[in-house]
Design a protein around this motif. Structure first.
Motif, PDB file in Angstrom:
ATOM      1  N   GLU A 256     -55.538 -16.532  39.147  1.00  0.00           N
ATOM      2  CA  GLU A 256     -56.304 -15.810  39.471  1.00  0.00           C
ATOM      3  C   GLU A 256     -56.712 -14.397  38.873  1.00  0.00           C
ATOM      4  OE1 GLU A 256     -55.072 -15.808  44.502  1.00  0.00           O
ATOM      5  OE2 GLU A 256     -53.834 -14.501  43.211  1.00  0.00           O
ATOM      6  N   ARG A 257     -55.939 -13.993  38.192  1.00  0.00           N
ATOM      7  CA  ARG A 257     -56.321 -12.879  37.005  1.00  0.00           C
ATOM      8  C   ARG A 257     -57.252 -13.423  35.814  1.00  0.00           C
ATOM      9  NH1 ARG A 257     -50.247 -10.391  36.789  1.00  0.00           N
ATOM     10  NH2 ARG A 257     -50.339  -9.066  38.459  1.00  0.00           N
ATOM     11  N   GLU A 258     -56.856 -14.840  35.663  1.00  0.00           N
ATOM     12  CA  GLU A 258     -57.706 -15.262  34.466  1.00  0.00           C
ATOM     13  C   GLU A 258     -59.185 -16.069  35.089  1.00  0.00           C
ATOM     14  OE1 GLU A 258     -57.626 -19.144  31.539  1.00  0.00           O
ATOM     15  OE2 GLU A 258     -55.426 -18.515  32.656  1.00  0.00           O
ATOM     16  N   GLN A 259     -59.070 -16.674  36.213  1.00  0.00           N
ATOM     17  CA  GLN A 259     -60.149 -17.084  36.587  1.00  0.00           C
ATOM     18  C   GLN A 259     -61.156 -16.474  37.611  1.00  0.00           C
ATOM     19  OE1 GLN A 259     -61.123 -20.056  35.447  1.00  0.00           O
ATOM     20  NE2 GLN A 259     -59.287 -20.458  34.479  1.00  0.00           N
ATOM     21  N   HIS A 260     -60.488 -15.503  38.348  1.00  0.00           N
ATOM     22  CA  HIS A 260     -61.190 -14.504  39.265  1.00  0.00           C
ATOM     23  C   HIS A 260     -60.786 -13.093  39.093  1.00  0.00           C
ATOM     24  CE1 HIS A 260     -61.771 -18.493  41.215  1.00  0.00           C
ATOM     25  NE2 HIS A 260     -60.468 -18.699  40.959  1.00  0.00           N
ATOM     26  N   PRO A 261     -60.977 -12.473  37.788  1.00  0.00           N
ATOM     27  CA  PRO A 261     -60.750 -11.142  37.560  1.00  0.00           C
ATOM     28  C   PRO A 261     -61.193 -10.101  38.391  1.00  0.00           C
ATOM     29  CG  PRO A 261     -62.160 -11.910  35.952  1.00  0.00           C
ATOM     30  CD  PRO A 261     -61.659 -13.000  36.743  1.00  0.00           C
ATOM     31  N   ASP A 262     -62.478 -10.423  39.024  1.00  0.00           N
ATOM     32  CA  ASP A 262     -62.852  -9.340  39.792  1.00  0.00           C
ATOM     33  C   ASP A 262     -62.971  -9.598  41.405  1.00  0.00           C
ATOM     34  OD1 ASP A 262     -64.238  -8.127  37.685  1.00  0.00           O
ATOM     35  OD2 ASP A 262     -65.828  -9.738  37.524  1.00  0.00           O
ATOM     36  N   SER A 263     -62.126 -10.632  41.669  1.00  0.00           N
ATOM     37  CA  SER A 263     -62.063 -11.014  43.105  1.00  0.00           C
ATOM     38  C   SER A 263     -60.915 -10.353  43.931  1.00  0.00           C
ATOM     39  CB  SER A 263     -61.754 -12.655  43.315  1.00  0.00           C
ATOM     40  OG  SER A 263     -61.623 -12.742  44.836  1.00  0.00           O
ATOM     41  N   LYS A 264     -61.139  -9.816  45.034  1.00  0.00           N
ATOM     42  CA  LYS A 264     -60.100  -9.000  45.592  1.00  0.00           C
ATOM     43  C   LYS A 264     -59.090  -9.999  46.550  1.00  0.00           C
ATOM     44  CE  LYS A 264     -62.460  -4.584  46.025  1.00  0.00           C
ATOM     45  NZ  LYS A 264     -62.887  -3.671  46.923  1.00  0.00           N
ATOM     46  N   ARG A 265     -59.583 -11.462  46.678  1.00  0.00           N
ATOM     47  CA  ARG A 265     -58.631 -11.933  47.370  1.00  0.00           C
ATOM     48  C   ARG A 265     -57.405 -12.749  46.641  1.00  0.00           C
ATOM     49  NH1 ARG A 265     -63.303 -16.855  49.128  1.00  0.00           N
ATOM     50  NH2 ARG A 265     -64.372 -15.413  50.446  1.00  0.00           N
ATOM     51  N   GLN A 266     -56.387 -12.555  47.162  1.00  0.00           N
ATOM     52  CA  GLN A 266     -55.249 -12.903  46.813  1.00  0.00           C
ATOM     53  C   GLN A 266     -54.414 -13.956  47.596  1.00  0.00           C
ATOM     54  OE1 GLN A 266     -52.846  -9.533  45.946  1.00  0.00           O
ATOM     55  NE2 GLN A 266     -54.051  -8.766  44.240  1.00  0.00           N
ATOM     56  N   THR A 267     -54.022 -14.964  46.722  1.00  0.00           N
ATOM     57  CA  THR A 267     -53.575 -16.089  47.700  1.00  0.00           C
ATOM     58  C   THR A 267     -52.054 -15.779  48.222  1.00  0.00           C
ATOM     59  OG1 THR A 267     -54.562 -17.694  46.060  1.00  0.00           O
ATOM     60  CG2 THR A 267     -52.863 -18.763  47.648  1.00  0.00           C
ATOM     61  N   PHE A 268     -51.195 -15.055  47.467  1.00  0.00           N
ATOM     62  CA  PHE A 268     -49.918 -14.709  47.816  1.00  0.00           C
ATOM     63  C   PHE A 268     -49.717 -13.108  47.466  1.00  0.00           C
ATOM     64  CE2 PHE A 268     -49.572 -19.014  46.289  1.00  0.00           C
ATOM     65  CZ  PHE A 268     -49.186 -19.375  47.395  1.00  0.00           C
ATOM     66  N   ASP A 269     -48.664 -12.642  48.329  1.00  0.00           N
ATOM     67  CA  ASP A 269     -48.153 -11.278  48.289  1.00  0.00           C
ATOM     68  C   ASP A 269     -47.043 -11.224  47.426  1.00  0.00           C
ATOM     69  OD1 ASP A 269     -47.171  -8.517  48.595  1.00  0.00           O
ATOM     70  OD2 ASP A 269     -47.794  -8.443  50.546  1.00  0.00           O
ATOM     71  N   LEU A 270     -47.224 -10.963  45.903  1.00  0.00           N
ATOM     72  CA  LEU A 270     -45.826 -11.209  45.120  1.00  0.00           C
ATOM     73  C   LEU A 270     -44.885  -9.998  45.636  1.00  0.00           C
ATOM     74  CD1 LEU A 270     -47.231 -12.136  41.753  1.00  0.00           C
ATOM     75  CD2 LEU A 270     -46.641 -13.569  43.381  1.00  0.00           C
ATOM     76  N   THR A 271     -45.370  -8.973  45.908  1.00  0.00           N
ATOM     77  CA  THR A 271     -44.192  -7.620  46.264  1.00  0.00           C
ATOM     78  C   THR A 271     -43.559  -8.075  47.387  1.00  0.00           C
ATOM     79  OG1 THR A 271     -45.779  -6.104  45.480  1.00  0.00           O
ATOM     80  CG2 THR A 271     -44.188  -5.400  46.811  1.00  0.00           C
ATOM     81  N   LEU A 272     -44.177  -8.596  48.543  1.00  0.00           N
ATOM     82  CA  LEU A 272     -43.324  -9.242  49.815  1.00  0.00           C
ATOM     83  C   LEU A 272     -42.367 -10.373  49.188  1.00  0.00           C
ATOM     84  CD1 LEU A 272     -42.801  -9.488  52.588  1.00  0.00           C
ATOM     85  CD2 LEU A 272     -44.778 -11.102  52.715  1.00  0.00           C
ATOM     86  N   GLY A 273     -42.782 -11.279  48.323  1.00  0.00           N
ATOM     87  CA  GLY A 273     -42.066 -12.510  47.816  1.00  0.00           C
ATOM     88  C   GLY A 273     -40.564 -11.930  47.150  1.00  0.00           C
ATOM     89  N   ILE A 274     -40.955 -10.800  46.291  1.00  0.00           N
ATOM     90  CA  ILE A 274     -39.826 -10.299  45.498  1.00  0.00           C
ATOM     91  C   ILE A 274     -38.672  -9.697  46.556  1.00  0.00           C
ATOM     92  CG2 ILE A 274     -40.496  -8.366  44.596  1.00  0.00           C
ATOM     93  CD1 ILE A 274     -38.595 -10.828  42.465  1.00  0.00           C
ATOM     94  N   ASN A 275     -39.382  -9.055  47.489  1.00  0.00           N
ATOM     95  CA  ASN A 275     -38.267  -8.394  48.472  1.00  0.00           C
ATOM     96  C   ASN A 275     -37.441  -9.165  49.253  1.00  0.00           C
ATOM     97  OD1 ASN A 275     -39.371  -5.621  47.331  1.00  0.00           O
ATOM     98  ND2 ASN A 275     -40.637  -5.579  49.151  1.00  0.00           N
ATOM     99  N   VAL A 276     -38.132 -10.173  49.634  1.00  0.00           N
ATOM    100  CA  VAL A 276     -37.582 -11.466  50.334  1.00  0.00           C
ATOM    101  C   VAL A 276     -36.395 -11.895  49.374  1.00  0.00           C
ATOM    102  CG1 VAL A 276     -37.868 -13.590  51.359  1.00  0.00           C
ATOM    103  CG2 VAL A 276     -39.874 -12.066  51.685  1.00  0.00           C
ATOM    104  N   LEU A 277     -36.795 -12.403  48.369  1.00  0.00           N
ATOM    105  CA  LEU A 277     -35.951 -12.636  47.468  1.00  0.00           C
ATOM    106  C   LEU A 277     -34.386 -11.799  47.294  1.00  0.00           C
ATOM    107  CD1 LEU A 277     -37.348 -14.422  44.544  1.00  0.00           C
ATOM    108  CD2 LEU A 277     -36.469 -15.578  46.505  1.00  0.00           C
ATOM    109  N   ALA A 278     -34.630 -10.475  47.282  1.00  0.00           N
ATOM    110  CA  ALA A 278     -33.920  -9.472  47.043  1.00  0.00           C
ATOM    111  C   ALA A 278     -33.026  -9.252  48.234  1.00  0.00           C
ATOM    112  CB  ALA A 278     -34.479  -8.092  46.655  1.00  0.00           C
ATOM    113  N   VAL A 279     -33.417  -9.469  49.104  1.00  0.00           N
ATOM    114  CA  VAL A 279     -32.679  -9.298  50.675  1.00  0.00           C
ATOM    115  C   VAL A 279     -32.053 -10.627  50.869  1.00  0.00           C
ATOM    116  CG1 VAL A 279     -32.769  -8.537  52.886  1.00  0.00           C
ATOM    117  CG2 VAL A 279     -34.228  -7.422  51.342  1.00  0.00           C
ATOM    118  N   SER A 280     -32.671 -11.671  50.768  1.00  0.00           N
ATOM    119  CA  SER A 280     -32.113 -13.004  51.127  1.00  0.00           C
ATOM    120  C   SER A 280     -30.830 -13.323  50.432  1.00  0.00           C
ATOM    121  CB  SER A 280     -33.111 -14.091  50.751  1.00  0.00           C
ATOM    122  OG  SER A 280     -32.545 -15.267  51.151  1.00  0.00           O
ATOM    123  N   LEU A 281     -30.521 -13.008  49.319  1.00  0.00           N
ATOM    124  CA  LEU A 281     -29.167 -13.389  48.537  1.00  0.00           C
ATOM    125  C   LEU A 281     -28.009 -12.646  49.368  1.00  0.00           C
ATOM    126  CD1 LEU A 281     -27.880 -14.822  46.410  1.00  0.00           C
ATOM    127  CD2 LEU A 281     -28.359 -12.915  44.752  1.00  0.00           C
TER     128      LEU A 281
END
Length: 340
Positions: A256-281
């Motif tokens: 997304e950063r390479e192909q769509h640098p100006d787009s505000k659309r994001q497929t995933f929420d990486l902050t939420l993802g890393i928080n889920v991993l941190a709590v899940s373990l």
């Protein structure tokens, strides 16, 4: 520390476990069972998450749909299988993880790319070559190489006792590092992000409740050979969420950063993802240790079903309180209108 665990200690532990048992044909159902579990949990999250305030077709929804059905038994489950159930059931776990790896490496990747194309309204491309490269990467992973090597040796009638003494001793010493390293890793890896902790805790509780119910149904209707086998069916699906779906999300974000640098659309929420991993373990580790230290309590199907129902109720309490609050607010408005 994580590299030592995943590339040295864990492969050595699995290698020893596989070479100590006789792999029977009926154990080959384990990878299929793990894959079916992943798919069932994926379908469940698809329909359940909107009830927990996660907007449909949002970055948060897609993130949770990839992470919650995945399993990472290497860090959260395998050390405790070895300590409490022995090498035979650690080998069961290694075989079951083959099906889980198919989900997290291939199916999760295809879903991530599908959602990426849909989010940015792109024409889907052929993923055949990408799947081939993923399968090659899967074979190059140390854990999978060890499983394949051990199965080949077993096919030729070789077990741990028939290996050269120096090789067997070296593998055993590497195996013995596993449990203390994992416990140390859990202690230093947890980073809590309190902004999302309540939602993540509710969703992980929901995941655990559904898993206990599925395990209870298996124990109730499928004849299992021993109490240890029942405990395996209970604890393996309670493994923490896998890092691999997050790796796919990170790859999509790079696109997304390479192909769509100006787009505000994001497929995933990486902050939420890393928080889920941190709590899940730690969450999964505590659940697995609670099962193993409870004696024979969790070998009863009705205990498993009841525990699952209780966890589902606990996960639903925020929704219940929110609904009651809305009802109370509506009643106050009606009373105020009548007074006027």
């Amino acid at each position: 520390m994580k590299i030592i665990i995943l590339d040295i200690a864990l492969p050595a532990m699995i290698f020893v476990a596989l070479l100590k048992i006789e792999v029977q044909p009926d154990l080959l159902v384990l990878p299929l069972a793990a894959l079916v579990f992943n798919v069932l949990l994926l379908l469940f999250t698809r329909f359940a998450l909107p009830f927990f305030g996660v907007a449909a077709r949002s970055a948060e929804m897609r993130t949770l749909m990839l992470l919650l059905p995945s399993l990472a038994p290497g860090l959260s489950c395998f050390p405790f299988l070895a300590e409490y159930l022995g090498d035979e059931y650690l080998a069961w776990g290694a075989l079951a993880d083959i099906g889980n790896k198919l989900f997290v490496l291939v199916i999760a990747y295809l879903l991530a790319m599908k959602w990426y194309y849909g989010t940015h309204q792109l024409k889907a491309q052929s993923n055949v070559e990408k799947v081939k490269s993923l399968l090659l990467a899967m074979l190059k992973e140390p854990i999978n190489l060890v499983i394949v090597t051990a199965l080949i040796l077993l096919g030729f009638g070789l077990n741990l006792e028939r290996l050269p003494l120096y090789l067997g001793d070296a593998v055993l010493m590497m195996k013995n590092m596993m449990t203390p390293l994992v416990l140390l890793f859990i202690g230093v890896a947890v980073v809590f992000k309190w902004a999302q902790i309540r939602m993540i805790a509710s969703l992980l509780t929901l995941r655990a409740g559904v898993t206990f119910i599925l395990s209870g149904l298996i124990v109730l209707f499928v004849p299992l050979p021993s109490e240890a086998a029942i405990l395996f069916v209970v604890v393996f699906p309670q493994s923490a969420c896998s890092f691999w779906p997050f790796a796919h999300m990170s790859a999509v974000r790079a696109l997304e950063r390479e192909q769509h640098p100006d787009s505000k659309r994001q497929t995933f929420d990486l902050t939420l993802g890393i928080n889920v991993l941190a709590v899940s373990l730690p969450f999964s580790t505590l659940l697995i240790m609670a099962v193993f230290t409870s004696g024979g309590l969790f070998i009863q199907p009705w205990v498993l079903l009841g525990t699952g129902a209780a966890l589902l109720l606990l996960a639903s309490l925020p929704l219940l309180f929110k609904w009651l609050g809305q009802v109370a607010w509506s009643s106050d408005e009606v009373v105020a209108e009548k007074v006027k």
